[in-house]
Design a protein around this motif. Structure first.
Motif, PDB file in Angstrom:
ATOM      1  N   SER A 403       0.784  -1.278  -0.001  1.00  0.00           N
ATOM      2  CA  SER A 403       0.044   0.162   0.063  1.00  0.00           C
ATOM      3  C   SER A 403       0.886   1.305  -0.089  1.00  0.00           C
ATOM      4  O   SER A 403       2.126   1.238   0.400  1.00  0.00           O
ATOM      5  N   ALA A 404       0.316   2.487  -0.591  1.00  0.00           N
ATOM      6  CA  ALA A 404       0.996   3.888  -0.350  1.00  0.00           C
ATOM      7  C   ALA A 404       1.455   4.070   0.928  1.00  0.00           C
ATOM      8  O   ALA A 404       2.406   4.650   1.122  1.00  0.00           O
ATOM      9  N   GLU A 405       0.617   3.556   2.150  1.00  0.00           N
ATOM     10  CA  GLU A 405       1.079   3.851   3.391  1.00  0.00           C
ATOM     11  C   GLU A 405       2.536   3.048   3.716  1.00  0.00           C
ATOM     12  O   GLU A 405       3.402   3.632   4.469  1.00  0.00           O
ATOM     13  N   ILE A 406       2.720   1.964   3.474  1.00  0.00           N
ATOM     14  CA  ILE A 406       3.667   1.115   3.647  1.00  0.00           C
ATOM     15  C   ILE A 406       4.873   1.675   2.809  1.00  0.00           C
ATOM     16  O   ILE A 406       5.970   1.751   3.236  1.00  0.00           O
ATOM     17  N   ILE A 407       4.586   1.980   1.555  1.00  0.00           N
ATOM     18  CA  ILE A 407       5.834   2.636   0.846  1.00  0.00           C
ATOM     19  C   ILE A 407       6.374   4.068   1.477  1.00  0.00           C
ATOM     20  O   ILE A 407       7.475   4.251   1.290  1.00  0.00           O
ATOM     21  N   LYS A 408       5.288   4.935   1.870  1.00  0.00           N
ATOM     22  CA  LYS A 408       5.686   6.224   2.563  1.00  0.00           C
ATOM     23  C   LYS A 408       6.620   5.731   4.011  1.00  0.00           C
ATOM     24  O   LYS A 408       7.550   6.641   4.221  1.00  0.00           O
ATOM     25  N   ARG A 409       5.916   4.630   4.620  1.00  0.00           N
ATOM     26  CA  ARG A 409       6.776   4.455   6.099  1.00  0.00           C
ATOM     27  C   ARG A 409       8.120   3.960   5.681  1.00  0.00           C
ATOM     28  O   ARG A 409       9.079   4.527   6.429  1.00  0.00           O
ATOM     29  N   VAL A 410       8.455   3.338   4.585  1.00  0.00           N
ATOM     30  CA  VAL A 410       9.806   2.896   3.885  1.00  0.00           C
ATOM     31  C   VAL A 410      10.558   3.789   3.989  1.00  0.00           C
ATOM     32  O   VAL A 410      11.778   4.056   4.305  1.00  0.00           O
ATOM     33  N   TYR A 411       9.918   4.714   3.130  1.00  0.00           N
ATOM     34  CA  TYR A 411      10.894   5.933   2.562  1.00  0.00           C
ATOM     35  C   TYR A 411      11.283   7.000   3.755  1.00  0.00           C
ATOM     36  O   TYR A 411      12.365   7.094   3.896  1.00  0.00           O
ATOM     37  N   GLN A 412      10.294   7.193   4.773  1.00  0.00           N
ATOM     38  CA  GLN A 412      10.771   7.758   5.966  1.00  0.00           C
ATOM     39  C   GLN A 412      11.603   7.219   6.706  1.00  0.00           C
ATOM     40  O   GLN A 412      12.728   7.588   7.196  1.00  0.00           O
ATOM     41  N   ASP A 562       9.751  14.902   1.623  1.00  0.00           N
ATOM     42  CA  ASP A 562       8.802  14.910   2.604  1.00  0.00           C
ATOM     43  C   ASP A 562       8.358  13.482   2.448  1.00  0.00           C
ATOM     44  O   ASP A 562       7.327  13.680   1.390  1.00  0.00           O
ATOM     45  N   ALA A 563       8.375  12.515   3.279  1.00  0.00           N
ATOM     46  CA  ALA A 563       7.616  11.434   2.849  1.00  0.00           C
ATOM     47  C   ALA A 563       6.007  11.516   2.897  1.00  0.00           C
ATOM     48  O   ALA A 563       5.169  10.654   2.363  1.00  0.00           O
ATOM     49  N   SER A 564       5.402  12.257   3.792  1.00  0.00           N
ATOM     50  CA  SER A 564       4.016  12.640   3.878  1.00  0.00           C
ATOM     51  C   SER A 564       3.427  13.092   2.590  1.00  0.00           C
ATOM     52  O   SER A 564       2.284  13.002   2.191  1.00  0.00           O
ATOM     53  N   VAL A 565       4.387  14.010   1.768  1.00  0.00           N
ATOM     54  CA  VAL A 565       3.605  14.235   0.224  1.00  0.00           C
ATOM     55  C   VAL A 565       4.499  13.548  -0.719  1.00  0.00           C
ATOM     56  O   VAL A 565       4.657  14.168  -1.826  1.00  0.00           O
ATOM     57  N   LEU A 566       4.840  12.371  -0.651  1.00  0.00           N
ATOM     58  CA  LEU A 566       5.679  11.495  -1.493  1.00  0.00           C
ATOM     59  C   LEU A 566       4.965  11.486  -2.685  1.00  0.00           C
ATOM     60  O   LEU A 566       3.546  11.129  -2.898  1.00  0.00           O
ATOM     61  N   PRO A 567       5.308  11.975  -4.165  1.00  0.00           N
ATOM     62  CA  PRO A 567       4.395  12.033  -5.221  1.00  0.00           C
ATOM     63  C   PRO A 567       4.502  10.884  -5.809  1.00  0.00           C
ATOM     64  O   PRO A 567       5.080  10.400  -6.894  1.00  0.00           O
ATOM     65  N   LEU A 568       3.549   9.877  -5.299  1.00  0.00           N
ATOM     66  CA  LEU A 568       3.258   8.476  -5.832  1.00  0.00           C
ATOM     67  C   LEU A 568       2.081   8.713  -6.968  1.00  0.00           C
ATOM     68  O   LEU A 568       1.177   9.033  -6.572  1.00  0.00           O
ATOM     69  N   ASP A 569       2.257   8.069  -7.791  1.00  0.00           N
ATOM     70  CA  ASP A 569       1.458   8.037  -8.884  1.00  0.00           C
ATOM     71  C   ASP A 569       0.434   6.555  -8.534  1.00  0.00           C
ATOM     72  O   ASP A 569       0.630   5.204  -8.902  1.00  0.00           O
ATOM     73  N   TYR A 570      -0.705   6.587  -7.738  1.00  0.00           N
ATOM     74  CA  TYR A 570      -1.550   5.815  -7.353  1.00  0.00           C
ATOM     75  C   TYR A 570      -2.270   5.054  -8.578  1.00  0.00           C
ATOM     76  O   TYR A 570      -2.230   3.691  -8.466  1.00  0.00           O
ATOM     77  N   LYS A 571      -2.803   5.756  -9.546  1.00  0.00           N
ATOM     78  CA  LYS A 571      -3.312   5.203 -10.588  1.00  0.00           C
ATOM     79  C   LYS A 571      -2.246   4.338 -11.646  1.00  0.00           C
ATOM     80  O   LYS A 571      -2.572   3.089 -11.901  1.00  0.00           O
TER      81      LYS A 571
END
Length: 693
Positions: A403-412, A562-571
């Motif tokens: 999930s996007a949450e896991i990806i952001k957590r790992v990046y942080q 900043d991991a909270s605004v990581l520009p992930l392409d969800y689509k």
């Protein structure tokens, strides 16, 4: 003054005049047409001459540098295409000689050939091979320091390099962009070009930088894209993303006439492997998914008196090289490896490729299986699987896409691990210990690994877990200052002279790979003494010492965000998950199919719709056996009917009369004839022909 407008259409010159009489216009027109035609003819002759010279050159280059007297199929056509300035997509199967397609024109033309490749191990291998042939080649990737990159780019500017290999992440580097404008680039080669397509199996966002990079080096520089596996959608997407001036695909059929594909559902895979290797002599590769399995399976084979070695990304550089050389030189028969093994390995006599574990997609499978039989002789690709393999592969659809949450957590966590401030650390590499990282931040292991992979695909980081960089030195001071230092410091003089004797004057112009043990043996000192002395001279500013790294590397390709605004392409993440599932489904269908030619299934997957059955795969061979069996049964049926034309006979006597045929087979045919109504049992138990037969 006459005002002429000329239009050249298909070699014909049409002339208009705005200010003269008809007679003058006609006379001038013929004169202008005559000399223009002669000029046009001379250009055509010149062009023909240039083409002939180039063709002569490429054959000379082929023999001089590579030792071949003739090109493989399509190689010359691909090379001629780029020599004529055309953007070219080359689709050649594994072992088709893709690298030669850009090496030859790169050598034939004046200037520098830039090669974009995502595989550091392959870049390193090709650079070493070119240097062995006397060709100046370098690679830039995350394993290099800023100073090393600086020196390499300077040499490219001053026309001292023929081939520059670049990781795609480097294309957006300001340093590269500013320097490349001063280089004379003759060709841009894009290896593993399927990585540019989101429809491909290994999409890399960094490949999308290539189109912008083309404009930097000049739109007149042709691009050559190369790949071994490409569906029709990917083929079109590659040309679109690379901004081809005109569509231009040169492809060879994916069909391999000498390769027999087979799939076996097996619970005891080790026993099946022993059977395969017993039945098929010669060199083999066995692909497995994890590193521990490579060592365990190689050990199992050696215990069963089949010489085997192993290869995976976790081995140090010398071990990998040693194991690979043993296998290439046929001192070891079998190489058990992860898919890190095989890229660029030129071993034509591989007879068997076995997949112990289930491949994730047809592209990977076809490329790995295609490493068998490059010499054109009969070879075998075998896939072993069981129900658990399919369950595990289907389960990976979820685990491979966290999930996007896991990806952001790992990046942080990654930023915290290295104490990086927002906006810092672009193109900075760090040693990376996955186990320590996961343990420190209490992260789920599998999801974290794939989260890092997603971050890599998004172009934010790059992981080089397979790369072990040897130590390097570069004498950064001029010779006069170095000589003065040697006079003032006689205790270091012997050491410096020893380095120059071992590695030569190249250390003044380029980073040179060294081995501390080699220097230590030469000066009769310990390896620790050598390391200390090199570090001391580095601190003095006399040389640059890049000590060997023995751990995997991770690099922040983009400045830390900043991991909270990581520009992930969800689509895009959702689309890639669906694409991955479709490829898994295609692979499962291929393995579990028992009715359709396996070669046909693979060819249709890659867009070849009108091929014929291979006649070699397990499905085709089974079909042939059934046909032979059916023919035998038809023939036996005729003979039974012929015997019964003379009157009823007991089943026992009928079976006995065909003593050369197995009893069960005769009884089987008799049952079929009775079931079909052609034969009937009489009251006395004898068999007779039915009245309407």
């Amino acid at each position: 003054m006459f005002l002429f407008t000329t239009v050249l259409i298909s070699g014909n010159l049409i002339i208009y005049s705005n200010d003269c009489s008809m007679r003058k216009r006609t006379a001038l027109g013929f004169i202008f047409l005559y000399y223009s035609y002669k000029l046009l003819l001379s250009f055509r002759i010149l062009h023909l001459f240039i083409v002939i010279v180039f063709l002569q050159d490429i054959h000379k280059i082929l023999f001089q540098y590579f030792g071949y007297s003739q090109f493989r199929p399509l190689q010359e056509e691909i090379i001629s295409s780029v020599l004529n300035g055309k953007d070219t997509l080359a689709l050649l199967p594994t072992g088709g000689g893709k690298s030669l397609c850009f090496h030859v024109p790169g050598l034939a033309m004046d200037g520098l050939c830039i090669v974009v490749s995502p595989l550091i191990a392959l870049m390193k291998d090709q650079v070493e091979r070119l240097r062995e042939k006397g060709v100046s080649a370098f690679s830039i990737h995350s394993g290099l320091s800023f100073n090393e990159i600086d020196v390499i780019l300077d040499r490219c500017i001053y026309d001292q390099v023929k081939f520059l290999y670049l990781a795609p992440e480097r294309l957006s580097s300001d340093l590269l962009i500013q320097r490349v404008k001063k280089m004379k680039v003759n060709l841009l080669a894009v290896d593993e070009a399927h990585c540019i397509s989101q429809w491909g199996y290994d999409f890399r966002p960094s490949y999308l930088e290539i189109a912008a990079f083309r404009h930097v080096i000049g739109d007149s520089v042709p691009v050559m894209a190369l790949t071994a596996t490409s569906t029709p959608e990917v083929t079109q997407d590659i040309q679109d993303k690379l901004e081809f001036k005109k569509p231009n695909v040169i492809s060879k059929s994916f069909k391999r006439d000498n390769l027999s594909f087979s799939c076996f559902k097996e619970e005891n895979k080790e026993r099946k492997i022993l059977q395969i290797l017993k039945n098929v002599p010669g060199t083999a590769i066995i692909y497995v998914r994890n590193r521990k399995k490579t060592e365990a399976l190689a050990g199992f084979l050696n215990k069963n008196k089949i010489s085997a070695s192993f290869y995976h990304a976790g081995l140090d550089y010398s071990s990998r090289s040693k194991n690979q050389d043993l296998w290439i030189s046929n001192k070891v028969r079998v190489m058990v490896a992860t898919n890190a093994f095989g890229m660029g390995i030129d071993k034509p006599d591989v007879r068997t490729v076995v997949h112990y574990d289930f491949p994730e997609n047809p592209e990977n499978y076809y490329q790995e299986a295609g490493r068998a039989g490059r010499d054109g002789k009969r070879c075998y690709a075998v896939l072993l699987f069981n129900d658990k393999d399919i369950e595990d592969l289907e389960a990976k659809i979820e685990s491979n896409f966290p999930s996007a949450e896991i990806i952001k957590r790992v990046y942080q966590a990654l930023a915290n691990f290295y104490k990086l401030a927002v906006g810092s650390s672009q193109f900075i590499s760090f040693d990376f210990d996955m186990e320590a990282f996961i343990k420190t931040y209490k992260l789920p292991k599998i999801q974290s690994y794939y989260a890092l992979k997603r971050l890599e695909q998004e172009g934010m980081i790059q992981m080089n877990e397979a790369y072990y960089n040897p130590s390097k030195i570069f004498i950064s001071t001029d010779k006069t200052r170095l000589y003065e230092y040697q006079l003032r410091n006689p205790e270091d003089d012997v050491f410096i002279k020893s380095i120059l004797r071992i590695y030569g004057g190249e250390v003044f112009s380029n980073y040179v790979n060294i081995r501390e043990t080699e220097i230590a043996n030469y000066i009769h000192k310990s390896q620790m003494d050598v390391t200390r002395k090199l570090s001391f001279l580095d601190q003095k500013g006399l040389l640059v010492y890049e000590k060997q790294k023995d751990k995997p590397q991770i690099e922040f390709v983009m400045p830390r965000m900043d991991a909270s605004v990581l520009p992930l392409d969800y689509k895009d993440l959702a689309k890639r998950k669906e694409l991955y599932k479709a490829k898994v489904d295609a692979m499962v269908e291929y393995a579990t199919n028992s009715n359709k030619c396996r070669s046909l299934m693979l060819l249709e997957y890659f867009g070849e719709k009108n091929s014929e059955k291979c006649g070699l795969c397990d499905v085709c061979l089974k079909e042939k056996k059934e046909e032979v069996k059916d023919n035998i049964e038809v023939e036996l049926s005729g003979k039974i009917i012929e015997k019964l034309n003379g009157g009823p006979i007991s089943p026992e006597n009928l079976v006995f009369s065909f003593s050369s045929i197995e009893k069960e087979n005769v009884l089987k045919v008799l049952r079929r004839l009775v079931d079909s109504g052609m034969l009937v049992y009489l009251d006395d138990g004898n068999l007779s022909l039915a009245k309407n037969t």
